[in-house]
Design an enzyme around this catalytic site. Structure first.
Site, short mmCIF file in Angstrom:
data_model
loop_
_atom_site.label_atom_id
_atom_site.label_comp_id
_atom_site.label_asym_id
_atom_site.label_seq_id
_atom_site.Cartn_x
_atom_site.Cartn_y
_atom_site.Cartn_z
CG ASP A 78 -0.30 -0.31 2.51
OD1 ASP A 78 0.97 -0.48 2.41
OD2 ASP A 78 -1.13 -0.66 3.56
CG HIS A 81 -5.91 -2.34 8.63
ND1 HIS A 81 -6.10 -0.98 9.66
CD2 HIS A 81 -4.50 -2.29 8.60
CE1 HIS A 81 -4.78 -0.50 9.77
NE2 HIS A 81 -3.92 -1.04 9.17
#
Ligand code: GLP
Length: 241
Positions: free
Chosen positions: A67, A138
């Protein structure tokens, strides 16, 4: 799913680094899925140490990161590109042109995500994916949601994540509100997954991830369905098992 109990963060880092080392020795041209956050810092330090001793060679390896914050340029010291360069890539012999991270500066989210999915596909998939775990379950920046995500996408960060990550910024207001992240489906396509979890503050979420219901509200719970997952957690993170 294999769970390795580490004494503390140092032990965890060494155990996890050993697994990555074995991967690179057995398959020098491995595609490594890499992560940021504080959890993997010790792993990268160990790998650098072994590279400097001559025990590891990354010259044929490639990496795909999970990410990147949207809006941060690579030279911003809070960007994940900066993190990966300074904490790992600058110290080993990986070819930087084969280290991939989503382009945080590209304002066109669809374009960035499409391009990143093409990169993942053209690499032929990830051999070993390293993951940390967010306090809300997450992985990457795949936040709790109503459905599991598929490919790379742009996410609005939750207040829990903004709050957890503000420690790296001068103030909470400076934490970007959006990020690009590899999707859950892409993560699940990795051949092997290595999750590292450290600290008492992760104990309750780790228990839910491993033994709770599989739900997109706890994105990491889907890992229960992956055929080759290794968890390396320290004693503090395992206190609720
Ligand atoms: C961030 C990253 C995740 C990371 C998580 C946990 O939000 N995007 O990839 O796993 O935080 O971070 P830490 O290891 O610092 O607890």
């Amino acid at each position: 799913m294999e769970i390795y109990r580490a004494k503390d963060y140092k032990d965890l880092s060494r155990k996890a680094a050993n697994i990555i080392q074995a991967q690179v020795i057995l398959k020098p041209d491995s595609i490594l899925g890499l992560a940021t956050g504080s959890s993997p810092v010790g792993v990268y330090e160990k790998l650098i140490e072994w590279y400097q001793k001559g025990d590891l060679d990354f010259s044929k390896a490639s990496s795909i990161n999970l990410d990147e914050y949207k809006g941060l340029p690579p030279e911003n010291c809070q960007s994940y590109r900066y993190f990966m360069n300074t904490k790992f890539f600058d110290h080993i012999n990986i070819d930087k042109s084969r280290t991939f991270i989503p382009n945080g500066l590209e304002p066109d989210a669809d374009k960035t995500c499409r391009e990143y999915d093409n990169i993942i596909e053209s690499c032929g998939g990830v051999d070993l994916q390293l993951l940390g775990l967010g306090h809300n379950g997450h992985i990457g920046f795949n936040e709790p949601a109503d459905a599991f995500s598929r490919g790379t996408h742009c996410v609005n960060l939750t207040s829990s994540t903004i709050n957890a990550n503000k420690r790296f910024f001068s103030s909470e207001a400076d934490v970007p509100r959006q990020a690009y992240t590899m999707g859950i489906r892409s993560i699940m396509l990795a051949k092997k997954i290595l999750v590292i979890v450290s600290g008492k503050d992760k104990a309750s979420i780790l228990k839910k991830v491993l033994y709770g219901p599989i739900t997109p509200q706890i994105p990491a719970s889907i890992l229960q369905l992956h055929a080759n997952v290794t968890i390396v957690a320290d004693e503090a993170a395992l206190t609720q098992m």
